[in-house]
Design a protein around this motif. Structure first.
Motif, PDB file in Angstrom:
ATOM      1  N   THR A 120      75.759  30.814  46.663  1.00  0.00           N
ATOM      2  CA  THR A 120      75.165  30.972  45.340  1.00  0.00           C
ATOM      3  C   THR A 120      75.130  32.459  45.006  1.00  0.00           C
ATOM      4  O   THR A 120      75.105  33.292  45.911  1.00  0.00           O
ATOM      5  N   ILE A 121      75.148  32.752  43.720  1.00  0.00           N
ATOM      6  CA  ILE A 121      74.999  34.148  43.307  1.00  0.00           C
ATOM      7  C   ILE A 121      73.688  34.334  42.552  1.00  0.00           C
ATOM      8  O   ILE A 121      73.415  35.403  42.039  1.00  0.00           O
ATOM      9  N   ARG A 122      72.882  33.282  42.519  1.00  0.00           N
ATOM     10  CA  ARG A 122      71.583  33.362  41.836  1.00  0.00           C
ATOM     11  C   ARG A 122      70.707  34.410  42.502  1.00  0.00           C
ATOM     12  O   ARG A 122      70.733  34.584  43.719  1.00  0.00           O
ATOM     13  N   GLY A 123      69.903  35.068  41.691  1.00  0.00           N
ATOM     14  CA  GLY A 123      68.940  36.005  42.232  1.00  0.00           C
ATOM     15  C   GLY A 123      68.768  37.218  41.345  1.00  0.00           C
ATOM     16  O   GLY A 123      69.353  37.317  40.263  1.00  0.00           O
ATOM     17  N   ASP A 124      67.953  38.117  41.826  1.00  0.00           N
ATOM     18  CA  ASP A 124      67.719  39.381  41.143  1.00  0.00           C
ATOM     19  C   ASP A 124      68.437  40.454  41.931  1.00  0.00           C
ATOM     20  O   ASP A 124      68.208  40.625  43.127  1.00  0.00           O
ATOM     21  N   TRP A 125      69.296  41.176  41.261  1.00  0.00           N
ATOM     22  CA  TRP A 125      70.187  42.134  41.879  1.00  0.00           C
ATOM     23  C   TRP A 125      70.010  43.496  41.246  1.00  0.00           C
ATOM     24  O   TRP A 125      69.514  43.617  40.144  1.00  0.00           O
ATOM     25  N   HIS A 134      88.856  45.341  37.709  1.00  0.00           N
ATOM     26  CA  HIS A 134      87.479  45.849  37.621  1.00  0.00           C
ATOM     27  C   HIS A 134      86.630  45.145  38.675  1.00  0.00           C
ATOM     28  O   HIS A 134      86.957  44.048  39.117  1.00  0.00           O
ATOM     29  N   SER A 135      85.523  45.785  39.050  1.00  0.00           N
ATOM     30  CA  SER A 135      84.579  45.140  39.975  1.00  0.00           C
ATOM     31  C   SER A 135      83.175  45.687  39.778  1.00  0.00           C
ATOM     32  O   SER A 135      83.012  46.804  39.272  1.00  0.00           O
ATOM     33  N   VAL A 136      82.214  44.872  40.144  1.00  0.00           N
ATOM     34  CA  VAL A 136      80.812  45.282  40.143  1.00  0.00           C
ATOM     35  C   VAL A 136      80.237  44.860  41.478  1.00  0.00           C
ATOM     36  O   VAL A 136      80.408  43.736  41.909  1.00  0.00           O
ATOM     37  N   THR A 137      79.548  45.776  42.154  1.00  0.00           N
ATOM     38  CA  THR A 137      78.894  45.483  43.420  1.00  0.00           C
ATOM     39  C   THR A 137      77.396  45.428  43.159  1.00  0.00           C
ATOM     40  O   THR A 137      76.821  46.327  42.546  1.00  0.00           O
ATOM     41  N   LEU A 138      76.781  44.341  43.637  1.00  0.00           N
ATOM     42  CA  LEU A 138      75.344  44.119  43.417  1.00  0.00           C
ATOM     43  C   LEU A 138      74.658  43.939  44.759  1.00  0.00           C
ATOM     44  O   LEU A 138      75.178  43.242  45.640  1.00  0.00           O
ATOM     45  N   PHE A 139      73.498  44.559  44.916  1.00  0.00           N
ATOM     46  CA  PHE A 139      72.655  44.364  46.093  1.00  0.00           C
ATOM     47  C   PHE A 139      71.382  43.664  45.670  1.00  0.00           C
ATOM     48  O   PHE A 139      70.863  43.919  44.573  1.00  0.00           O
ATOM     49  N   SER A 140      70.859  42.857  46.549  1.00  0.00           N
ATOM     50  CA  SER A 140      69.635  42.118  46.270  1.00  0.00           C
ATOM     51  C   SER A 140      68.465  43.074  46.065  1.00  0.00           C
ATOM     52  O   SER A 140      68.378  44.110  46.708  1.00  0.00           O
ATOM     53  N   GLN A 141      67.575  42.692  45.165  1.00  0.00           N
ATOM     54  CA  GLN A 141      66.383  43.516  44.912  1.00  0.00           C
ATOM     55  C   GLN A 141      65.271  43.090  45.814  1.00  0.00           C
ATOM     56  O   GLN A 141      65.062  41.984  46.118  1.00  0.00           O
TER      57      GLN A 141
END
Length: 165
Positions: free
Chosen positions: A54-59, A158-165
């Motif tokens: 899943t990609i759900r969450g706050d990033w 293109h790309s976007v890198t997200l880390f969990s908050q």
């Protein structure tokens, strides 16, 4: 009397052997540049399943197009059941679908933004980094888990890198 008992226990504790200090390793979430440059791959190997369930969450935004996001402000991105949102007065948001390594995004009408309170619409231009982030999410077709347990949305060079908050 209680104070005397507390002092006695403190005195006994001071007589015992000192515990060794735990070794501190810098976690990749605290150093996005190291993560983007691949300096920590040895400590955090590629996950067995390279795509997230899943990609759900706050990033938080950690990188754009392979470069660390280093601004004097942060960008929080909320990914819900079927929508990707971030706080912006342009009211940019996306509907998305996700299965294994595939993701599709499409802009959704601004009125559907779930962020409370809804920002007032504006015509202000996006910061260049945020415009690049928006372009990357617009073009996203793949999602992968990073060695640091973040996610990377990519597509169309293109790309976007997200880390969990």
């Amino acid at each position: 009397m209680r104070a005397l008992a507390a002092l006695a226990f403190a005195g006994l504790a001071a007589c015992g052997p000192a515990l060794p200090e735990p070794e501190e390793r810098e976690h990749p979430m605290g150093d996005p540049r190291a993560a983007m440059e691949g300096r920590i791959v040895e400590e955090f190997p590629e996950p067995a399943n390279p795509w997230p369930e899943t990609i759900r969450g706050d990033w938080r935004l950690a990188g754009i197009d392979g470069e660390p996001f280093e601004a004097d402000y942060g960008v929080a991105i909320h990914i819900g059941q079927d929508r990707i949102e971030f706080d912006n007065c342009q009211q940019i948001a996306w509907n998305y679908t996700h299965k294994a390594e595939k993701v599709t995004t499409r802009r959704t009408p601004a009125i559907t933004i779930d962020i409370k309170p809804k920002p007032l619409p504006c015509a202000a231009p996006l910061e260049p980094e945020i415009a690049s982030m928006v372009a990357a999410i617009d073009a996203a077709s793949e999602v992968r888990r990073t060695p640091e347990n973040g996610i990377q949305l990519s597509g169309g060079s293109h790309s976007v890198t997200l880390f969990s908050q």
